[in-house]
Design a protein around this motif. Structure first.
Motif, PDB file in Angstrom:
ATOM      1  N   MET A   1       0.825  -1.197   0.000  1.00 17.51           N
ATOM      2  CA  MET A   1       0.000   0.000   0.000  1.00 17.51           C
ATOM      3  C   MET A   1       0.867   1.257   0.000  1.00 17.51           C
ATOM      4  SD  MET A   1      -3.219  -0.854   0.057  1.00 17.51           S
ATOM      5  CE  MET A   1      -2.567  -1.862  -1.260  1.00 17.51           C
ATOM      6  N   THR A   2       0.462   2.238  -0.747  1.00 18.11           N
ATOM      7  CA  THR A   2       1.102   3.544  -0.656  1.00 18.11           C
ATOM      8  C   THR A   2       0.427   4.339   0.439  1.00 18.11           C
ATOM      9  OG1 THR A   2      -0.393   4.443  -2.312  1.00 18.11           O
ATOM     10  CG2 THR A   2       1.698   3.545  -3.105  1.00 18.11           C
ATOM     11  N   ALA A   3       1.071   5.415   0.842  1.00 14.62           N
ATOM     12  CA  ALA A   3       0.562   6.178   1.979  1.00 14.62           C
ATOM     13  C   ALA A   3      -0.821   6.740   1.722  1.00 14.62           C
ATOM     14  CB  ALA A   3       1.530   7.305   2.320  1.00 14.62           C
ATOM     15  N   ASP A   4      -1.123   7.068   0.453  1.00 18.40           N
ATOM     16  CA  ASP A   4      -2.424   7.681   0.191  1.00 18.40           C
ATOM     17  C   ASP A   4      -3.513   6.663  -0.082  1.00 18.40           C
ATOM     18  OD1 ASP A   4      -2.094   8.616  -3.324  1.00 18.40           O
ATOM     19  OD2 ASP A   4      -1.441   6.850  -2.238  1.00 18.40           O
ATOM     20  N   THR A   5      -3.154   5.379  -0.186  1.00 25.68           N
ATOM     21  CA  THR A   5      -4.143   4.387  -0.553  1.00 25.68           C
ATOM     22  C   THR A   5      -5.263   4.300   0.476  1.00 25.68           C
ATOM     23  OG1 THR A   5      -2.476   3.096  -1.716  1.00 25.68           O
ATOM     24  CG2 THR A   5      -4.493   1.968  -1.148  1.00 25.68           C
ATOM     25  N   TYR A   6      -4.903   4.320   1.724  1.00 24.26           N
ATOM     26  CA  TYR A   6      -5.908   4.266   2.776  1.00 24.26           C
ATOM     27  C   TYR A   6      -6.091   5.626   3.425  1.00 24.26           C
ATOM     28  CZ  TYR A   6      -6.694  -0.641   2.216  1.00 24.26           C
ATOM     29  OH  TYR A   6      -7.060  -1.855   1.685  1.00 24.26           O
ATOM     30  N   GLN A   7      -6.108   6.677   2.578  1.00 27.25           N
ATOM     31  CA  GLN A   7      -6.417   8.026   3.018  1.00 27.25           C
ATOM     32  C   GLN A   7      -5.463   8.504   4.098  1.00 27.25           C
ATOM     33  OE1 GLN A   7      -8.869  10.081   1.565  1.00 27.25           O
ATOM     34  NE2 GLN A   7      -8.733   8.491   0.039  1.00 27.25           N
ATOM     35  N   TYR A   8      -4.210   8.619   3.687  1.00 22.43           N
ATOM     36  CA  TYR A   8      -3.183   9.307   4.470  1.00 22.43           C
ATOM     37  C   TYR A   8      -2.673   8.503   5.663  1.00 22.43           C
ATOM     38  CZ  TYR A   8      -5.966  12.606   1.840  1.00 22.43           C
ATOM     39  OH  TYR A   8      -6.705  13.198   0.846  1.00 22.43           O
ATOM     40  N   VAL A   9      -2.979   7.216   5.746  1.00 17.68           N
ATOM     41  CA  VAL A   9      -2.407   6.360   6.784  1.00 17.68           C
ATOM     42  C   VAL A   9      -1.363   5.466   6.130  1.00 17.68           C
ATOM     43  CG1 VAL A   9      -2.858   4.522   8.438  1.00 17.68           C
ATOM     44  CG2 VAL A   9      -4.504   6.369   8.172  1.00 17.68           C
ATOM     45  N   ASP A  10      -0.119   5.593   6.583  1.00 19.43           N
ATOM     46  CA  ASP A  10       0.956   4.752   6.062  1.00 19.43           C
ATOM     47  C   ASP A  10       0.847   3.397   6.758  1.00 19.43           C
ATOM     48  OD1 ASP A  10       3.163   3.687   4.931  1.00 19.43           O
ATOM     49  OD2 ASP A  10       4.606   5.058   5.821  1.00 19.43           O
ATOM     50  N   LEU A  11       0.403   2.392   6.043  1.00 21.12           N
ATOM     51  CA  LEU A  11       0.071   1.111   6.653  1.00 21.12           C
ATOM     52  C   LEU A  11       0.757  -0.029   5.912  1.00 21.12           C
ATOM     53  CD1 LEU A  11      -1.684   0.099   8.987  1.00 21.12           C
ATOM     54  CD2 LEU A  11      -3.559  -0.156   7.366  1.00 21.12           C
ATOM     55  N   PRO A  12       2.016  -0.315   6.264  1.00 16.70           N
ATOM     56  CA  PRO A  12       2.729  -1.416   5.604  1.00 16.70           C
ATOM     57  C   PRO A  12       1.977  -2.735   5.759  1.00 16.70           C
ATOM     58  CG  PRO A  12       4.237  -0.091   6.926  1.00 16.70           C
ATOM     59  CD  PRO A  12       2.843   0.363   7.271  1.00 16.70           C
ATOM     60  N   ASP A  13       2.060  -3.555   4.741  1.00 16.31           N
ATOM     61  CA  ASP A  13       1.485  -4.906   4.712  1.00 16.31           C
ATOM     62  C   ASP A  13      -0.033  -4.937   4.538  1.00 16.31           C
ATOM     63  OD1 ASP A  13       4.042  -6.051   5.132  1.00 16.31           O
ATOM     64  OD2 ASP A  13       3.827  -5.775   7.295  1.00 16.31           O
ATOM     65  N   ALA A  14      -0.671  -3.784   4.419  1.00 15.34           N
ATOM     66  CA  ALA A  14      -2.111  -3.794   4.157  1.00 15.34           C
ATOM     67  C   ALA A  14      -2.368  -4.275   2.732  1.00 15.34           C
ATOM     68  CB  ALA A  14      -2.703  -2.408   4.360  1.00 15.34           C
ATOM     69  N   ALA A  15      -3.487  -4.933   2.547  1.00 18.53           N
ATOM     70  CA  ALA A  15      -3.845  -5.475   1.239  1.00 18.53           C
ATOM     71  C   ALA A  15      -5.152  -4.875   0.750  1.00 18.53           C
ATOM     72  CB  ALA A  15      -3.979  -6.999   1.323  1.00 18.53           C
ATOM     73  N   VAL A  16      -5.271  -4.761  -0.562  1.00 21.85           N
ATOM     74  CA  VAL A  16      -6.554  -4.385  -1.145  1.00 21.85           C
ATOM     75  C   VAL A  16      -7.423  -5.641  -1.166  1.00 21.85           C
ATOM     76  CG1 VAL A  16      -7.739  -3.576  -3.208  1.00 21.85           C
ATOM     77  CG2 VAL A  16      -5.556  -2.562  -2.547  1.00 21.85           C
ATOM     78  N   VAL A  17      -8.541  -5.595  -0.473  1.00 21.02           N
ATOM     79  CA  VAL A  17      -9.427  -6.749  -0.379  1.00 21.02           C
ATOM     80  C   VAL A  17     -10.544  -6.605  -1.403  1.00 21.02           C
ATOM     81  CG1 VAL A  17     -10.865  -8.153   1.136  1.00 21.02           C
ATOM     82  CG2 VAL A  17      -8.911  -6.903   2.084  1.00 21.02           C
ATOM     83  N   THR A  18     -10.801  -7.655  -2.125  1.00 23.82           N
ATOM     84  CA  THR A  18     -11.820  -7.615  -3.163  1.00 23.82           C
ATOM     85  C   THR A  18     -13.185  -7.796  -2.521  1.00 23.82           C
ATOM     86  OG1 THR A  18     -10.226  -8.567  -4.714  1.00 23.82           O
ATOM     87  CG2 THR A  18     -12.528  -8.578  -5.394  1.00 23.82           C
ATOM     88  N   THR A  19     -13.751  -6.702  -2.091  1.00 19.94           N
ATOM     89  CA  THR A  19     -15.092  -6.720  -1.503  1.00 19.94           C
ATOM     90  C   THR A  19     -16.141  -6.781  -2.610  1.00 19.94           C
ATOM     91  OG1 THR A  19     -15.220  -4.318  -1.535  1.00 19.94           O
ATOM     92  CG2 THR A  19     -14.286  -5.337   0.444  1.00 19.94           C
ATOM     93  N   ARG A  20     -17.385  -6.980  -2.190  1.00 17.56           N
ATOM     94  CA  ARG A  20     -18.474  -6.970  -3.175  1.00 17.56           C
ATOM     95  C   ARG A  20     -18.565  -5.617  -3.879  1.00 17.56           C
ATOM     96  NH1 ARG A  20     -20.576  -9.624   1.305  1.00 17.56           N
ATOM     97  NH2 ARG A  20     -21.108 -11.820   0.981  1.00 17.56           N
ATOM     98  N   ALA A  21     -18.360  -4.545  -3.108  1.00 22.81           N
ATOM     99  CA  ALA A  21     -18.425  -3.210  -3.703  1.00 22.81           C
ATOM    100  C   ALA A  21     -17.328  -3.014  -4.735  1.00 22.81           C
ATOM    101  CB  ALA A  21     -18.317  -2.143  -2.612  1.00 22.81           C
ATOM    102  N   LEU A  22     -16.124  -3.520  -4.443  1.00 21.97           N
ATOM    103  CA  LEU A  22     -15.026  -3.377  -5.399  1.00 21.97           C
ATOM    104  C   LEU A  22     -15.302  -4.197  -6.661  1.00 21.97           C
ATOM    105  CD1 LEU A  22     -11.270  -3.125  -4.652  1.00 21.97           C
ATOM    106  CD2 LEU A  22     -12.043  -4.574  -6.504  1.00 21.97           C
ATOM    107  N   LEU A  23     -15.824  -5.402  -6.499  1.00 26.20           N
ATOM    108  CA  LEU A  23     -16.159  -6.218  -7.668  1.00 26.20           C
ATOM    109  C   LEU A  23     -17.212  -5.532  -8.537  1.00 26.20           C
ATOM    110  CD1 LEU A  23     -16.311  -9.813  -6.138  1.00 26.20           C
ATOM    111  CD2 LEU A  23     -14.692  -8.995  -7.855  1.00 26.20           C
ATOM    112  N   THR A  24     -18.206  -4.944  -7.880  1.00 30.25           N
ATOM    113  CA  THR A  24     -19.236  -4.224  -8.625  1.00 30.25           C
ATOM    114  C   THR A  24     -18.645  -3.018  -9.343  1.00 30.25           C
ATOM    115  OG1 THR A  24     -20.925  -4.935  -7.049  1.00 30.25           O
ATOM    116  CG2 THR A  24     -21.452  -3.032  -8.432  1.00 30.25           C
ATOM    117  N   ALA A  25     -17.767  -2.293  -8.641  1.00 28.79           N
ATOM    118  CA  ALA A  25     -17.125  -1.133  -9.258  1.00 28.79           C
ATOM    119  C   ALA A  25     -16.293  -1.551 -10.467  1.00 28.79           C
ATOM    120  CB  ALA A  25     -16.247  -0.421  -8.237  1.00 28.79           C
ATOM    121  N   ARG A  26     -15.621  -2.672 -10.370  1.00 22.30           N
ATOM    122  CA  ARG A  26     -14.806  -3.146 -11.506  1.00 22.30           C
ATOM    123  C   ARG A  26     -15.679  -3.370 -12.730  1.00 22.30           C
ATOM    124  NH1 ARG A  26     -11.783  -7.920  -9.546  1.00 22.30           N
ATOM    125  NH2 ARG A  26     -10.261  -6.388  -8.826  1.00 22.30           N
ATOM    126  N   GLU A  27     -16.806  -4.019 -12.539  1.00 15.85           N
ATOM    127  CA  GLU A  27     -17.722  -4.257 -13.664  1.00 15.85           C
ATOM    128  C   GLU A  27     -18.284  -2.936 -14.193  1.00 15.85           C
ATOM    129  OE1 GLU A  27     -20.750  -6.828 -12.242  1.00 15.85           O
ATOM    130  OE2 GLU A  27     -19.469  -8.622 -12.222  1.00 15.85           O
TER     131      GLU A  27
END
Length: 247
Positions: A1-27
């Motif tokens: 994760m980059t520092a801005d990915t989770y809105q200004y929190v520098d969070l090493p080892d965080a992952a982007v989780v494929t939620t239902r909302a993200l899957l819908t957004a992808r489509e």
């Protein structure tokens, strides 16, 4: 994760989780770009809208020319012109006269298909939205536009019939449900991977409330607490200390 990915929190080892909302957004984003249409993704602060959209658009690059524009105050049509001039990396000085500026932007946008991500779109008023519609309506521009913003974005768009009628897809982002929290958070960061599900539910009920940004902040404080006291596993005593920093 980059520092801005989770809105200004520098969070090493965080992952982007494929939620239902993200899957819908992808489509939805894929279909909007293919149709050269406009869509609106809206919802409360911290619900993961920008993260999802940026993740999905990166999957389309470099085949798709994606340009990102973010507004932090209520822009006029003139300000929108200048932001687009910058986003398109156009050479020289911006034209002084609106008609000349419009011709320049239309010519640039006609070069090849593009997708604009317009973030923080809740700051746009009717005049600014109308200017995006004006460019999109030009047959030669081949534009796809994705508006991402808070609930105010949806409200303003719905008040503009000329633009609202042209929105191809609407998607509303909401908080994670308690069930989604238990599915998603263990995948979000290693600190939660072996945590008791009751403790995750406790953390959501008392601090995070299904809000991804709040979960990122809570995770950062939880990692700090574990490192300071030399523990390897989350418990409710440690979580209460983390809660105290979010109050």
């Amino acid at each position: 994760m980059t520092a801005d990915t989770y809105q200004y929190v520098d969070l090493p080892d965080a992952a982007v989780v494929t939620t239902r909302a993200l899957l819908t957004a992808r489509e939805n984003i894929t279909d909007t770009v293919a149709a050269r249409a406009m869509m609106c993704i809206h919802g409360g602060a911290g619900h993961g809208k920008t993260l999802a959209v940026n993740t999905c658009l990166r999957e389309l690059e470099p085949g798709e020319d994606v340009r990102r524009v973010t507004f932090r105050a209520r822009p006029t049509a003139r300000a929108v012109r200048y932001e687009l001039f910058t986003a398109l990396d156009l050479p020289g000085e911006p034209p002084r006269h609106p008609s000349e500026f419009d011709r320049l932007l239309k010519t640039a946008l006609a070069e090849h298909p593009r997708t604009f991500l317009v973030d923080e779109a809740q700051w746009l008023n009717g005049e600014a939205f109308e200017y995006f519609r004006y460019l999109w309506d030009e047959p030669s521009t081949q534009l796809a536009i994705i508006f991402v913003g808070g609930e105010g974005c949806h409200t303003v768009l719905r008040r503009e019939p000329m633009l609202s009628s042209r929105i191809f897809i609407w998607q509303h982002f909401t908080r994670l449900t308690p069930g989604e929290v238990l599915e998603t958070i263990p995948l979000f960061h290693p600190v939660w991977a072996d945590a008791d599900l009751d403790d995750i539910a406790f953390a959501d009920q008392h601090a995070a409330h299904g809000n991804f940004r709040a979960w990122a902040q809570l995770t950062a404080h939880t990692c700090t607490a574990l490192a300071r006291i030399g523990r390897s596993r989350v418990d409710q005593e440690l979580l209460r200390w983390a809660f105290s920093r979010l109050a």
